[in-house]
Motif scaffolding. Structure first.
Motif, short mmCIF file in Angstrom:
data_model
loop_
_atom_site.label_atom_id
_atom_site.label_comp_id
_atom_site.label_asym_id
_atom_site.label_seq_id
_atom_site.Cartn_x
_atom_site.Cartn_y
_atom_site.Cartn_z
N SER A 227 46.43 38.38 -0.83
CA SER A 227 45.93 37.31 0.03
C SER A 227 46.90 36.95 1.13
O SER A 227 48.08 37.31 1.08
CB SER A 227 45.52 36.08 -0.77
OG SER A 227 46.56 35.64 -1.56
N SER B 81 39.13 29.19 3.15
CA SER B 81 39.68 29.31 1.79
C SER B 81 38.71 28.79 0.73
O SER B 81 38.56 29.39 -0.34
CB SER B 81 41.00 28.55 1.68
OG SER B 81 41.94 29.08 2.58
N SER C 84 44.41 41.95 -6.26
CA SER C 84 44.19 40.99 -5.18
C SER C 84 45.38 40.94 -4.23
O SER C 84 46.53 41.08 -4.63
CB SER C 84 43.91 39.61 -5.76
OG SER C 84 45.12 38.99 -6.09
N CYS D 62 36.03 31.10 -0.83
CA CYS D 62 36.47 32.35 -1.46
C CYS D 62 35.99 32.52 -2.90
O CYS D 62 35.75 33.64 -3.33
CB CYS D 62 37.99 32.44 -1.45
SG CYS D 62 38.62 32.91 0.14
N THR E 141 42.15 38.76 0.98
CA THR E 141 41.79 37.67 1.90
C THR E 141 42.77 37.64 3.08
O THR E 141 43.95 37.93 2.94
CB THR E 141 41.80 36.29 1.20
OG1 THR E 141 43.11 35.99 0.74
CG2 THR E 141 40.83 36.25 0.04
#
Ligand SMILES: *Cc1c(COP(=O)(O)O)cnc(C)c1O
Length: 597
Positions: A127, A85, A125, A88, A105
């Motif tokens: 995640s 993490s 995004s 990132c 992610t």
């Protein structure tokens, strides 16, 4: 639209539009999740670009590996991050520089600053998710399945991404039970266009080549191997049932009892224990307190309406689950799901609710904090008394890494080259484990024909339940006012001790299975059953037909009179399951039979 369904639509749009995906942290080791994911995405038509400074210049899965995003010459649609993490933010900065459209992610990789940065630059995004899992969940309705996507469609689904044309799967999103009952899990067959979902009456599925076989056995790729583990017809049913509960996935099995066994197997082990309601369906009590002892599993039965008693029982460190019925068979006890879930979560364990008698049409236990829901689909879900079956639904609310230890899900599994289900599948670990390990080893598989019958039965769930409930209320009131009847256990009477809880947890109705006692005792009760001509005398519930049984002379005949009294099925008690015939006829049959006792 709830958030889960909104996310599904967002993900479906992303995976339909992107073409080139850079995998940051790509591994050449076939045992690593990043390698699984690359291989799966390649197979589904995406162009993959591996990024890993240690492998720069070498080939991974036939593609040249780059040191970082900036050194790639071609344009990149999506960046998928397999890194810690805290790394990132740097990668997000590069993603902005190369003008990626999507920044994704992986499971367990979460960095708020990175998300803020990319979103400021209009990059979409996602995640804490895996594109392989999401793709197979949303597009792979012929895969090993069992995972619910919130999207339904009446269009033929494309199986793999075509390079030439943009995918239009024609997704529709609904939150309504009636629509999901008819559509969830059963888009038209992608090959033939068959609108009704086929019965895949087969024991095994061919492999494309040796590599494909290896990927399936390694759990690198979702798909069918052997029908003990998964079958497309059963997977369609799993999606449908999960959809009705707003769960993330489901596992269908051969019976309701098998569902209890399969639900508990990933959680328990020798010297572990469950705490369960003492008012469970009789068959469940026997299974829990007798047969499960052979696995070294203990069961402590408690009065779940006494929350102090539950709290005390959960203090024992061996406990791994709390188990109760939303609406108990047959006496109609209603569980206080919200408060039970609070106690379970405080103790670090999941709450499992058997929702067989209520079904999703009148109660969704997940809404009130239940983590796993189980069904005997034999009853109201299939609904016509023609198919045995069971189902375990995972709501996705319980985090297996927190709370008490759930080793099967969180530690390396030696039967799958030491992968951890939790690390590999995130919140889908539990349902994956049910298929990949529990069905593999216990073999309590549902037949595809029964899955087909149950899929069809569920289409009319809501209208059947409405009619069952309407009739039950008529019959309960008729019996209550009859001079030969002592008492009626239906929870819908205002004076019932379960009335208030029922109003809180049930959308409409209080169940159509209940008991009543006749004044003329054992002989009178037996005679009543024998004189019914519309009611069938048998040991089932939840059929379209009205059913009746005298437990004292049948299911509970091995017990003494006193034992039966304690179990709530004294000598004068009858159990009925009200069908969907005309209520006048049901009442007429009972009133004629009552005349002769
Ligand atoms: C019938 C039933 C079961 C067991 O299901 P089978 O399909 O018969 O194995 C479990 N729980 C409840 C509430 C039931 O009514």
């Amino acid at each position: 639209m709830n958030n889960k369904k909104k996310d599904d639509l967002k993900i479906a749009n992303i995976l339909s539009s992107v073409q080139t995906i850079a995998i940051v942290g790509a591994s050449k080791d076939w045992k690593r999740p990043s390698n699984f994911v690359m291989k799966y995405l390649q197979k589904n038509g995406y162009k993959i670009i591996p990024i890993n400074p240690k492998e720069a210049g070498n080939y991974i899965l036939g593609e040249i590996c780059y040191e970082n995003l900036s050194s790639v010459k071609t344009s990149i649609d999506m960046v998928d991050v397999f890194r810690k993490s805290n790394e990132c933010l740097q990668i997000a900065k590069e993603a902005v520089k190369i003008k990626a459209k999507v920044f994704w992610t992986q499971i367990g990789v979460i960095n708020k600053e990175a998300i803020k940065l990319v979103e400021k630059h209009n990059i979409i995004s996602i995640s804490n998710k895996c594109p392989k899992i999401e793709h197979s969940r949303i597009f792979g309705n012929l895969g090993s399945g069992g995972f619910y996507s919130g999207l339904i469609s009446s269009k033929k689904q494309e199986v793999t991404k075509s390079k030439s044309k943009k995918r239009d799967n024609g997704f529709f999103v609904s939150k309504n039970l009636e629509t999901l009952s008819v559509h969830a899990g059963t888009s038209p067959d992608p090959i033939t266009g068959s609108r009704n979902f086929p019965i895949y009456q087969t024991t095994a599925f061919t492999f494309d080549d040796a590599d494909h076989a290896a990927s399936l056995y390694n759990l690198q790729e979702p798909g069918n191997i052997y029908a003990r583990l998964s079958n497309p017809t059963t997977a369609a049913l799993e999606q449908r049932i999960a959809a009705l509960d707003d769960g993330i996935g489901a596992c269908c099995v051969s019976s309701g009892h098998a569902a209890q066994l399969v639900a508990l197997y990933p959680l328990l082990g020798p010297n572990k224990k469950i705490v369960a309601s003492s008012k469970l369906y009789g068959g469940s009590i026997t299974q829990f307190t007798k047969s499960f002892l052979n696995f070294g599993w203990e069961a402590e039965l408690v009065d779940v309406s006494d929350l102090n008693q539950v709290e005390q029982a959960l203090k024992c460190k061996k406990v791994r689950a709390l188990f109760a019925e939303s609406l108990a068979n047959p006496e109609g006890n209603v569980s206080d799901i919200t408060n039970l879930s609070k106690l379970a979560h405080h103790a670090g364990i999941p709450l499992i609710i058997d929702n067989t008698m209520a079904t999703q049409a009148i109660c969704k236990p997940g809404k009130y904090g239940a983590d796993l829901i189980i069904y005997s689909t034999t009853k109201f879900l299939s609904g016509h008394g023609n198919a045995m079956g069971g189902c375990v639904v995972d709501i996705g609310s319980f985090d297996w890494m927190t709370g008490r230890d759930f080793n099967s899900l969180t530690t390396p599994d030696t039967s799958y080259h030491n992968i951890s289900f939790y690390e590999t599948f995130g919140n889908l670990a539990y349902i994956n484990y049910c298929h990949a390990c529990v069905l593999r080893d216990l073999g309590t598989t549902m037949s595809p024909f029964n899955a087909y019958l149950t899929l069809t039965g569920i289409e009319t769930l809501k209208i059947r339940m409405q009619k069952h409930m309407f009739n039950a209320s008529k019959v309960a009131n008729f019996l209550k006012n009859h001079k030969k009847i002592n008492s009626v256990s239906w929870a819908g009477f205002k004076e019932s001790s379960f009335y208030e809880l029922g109003k809180k947890y049930f959308d409409f109705g209080f169940g159509s299975v209940f008991t009543f006692s006749v004044k003329s005792g054992y002989e009178g009760a037996k005679k009543l059953v024998e004189n019914c001509n519309l009611f069938s005398h048998l040991a089932n519930v939840g059929d379209t037909k009205s059913l009746i049984i005298h437990p004292a002379s049948t299911t509970h005949r091995q017990l003494s009179s006193e034992q039966r009294e304690r179990a709530g099925v004294g000598d004068s008690i009858l159990r009925i399951s009200i069908g969907i015939e005309h209520h006048d006829d049901i009442i007429l049959d009972l009133s004629e039979a009552l005349k002769v006792i």
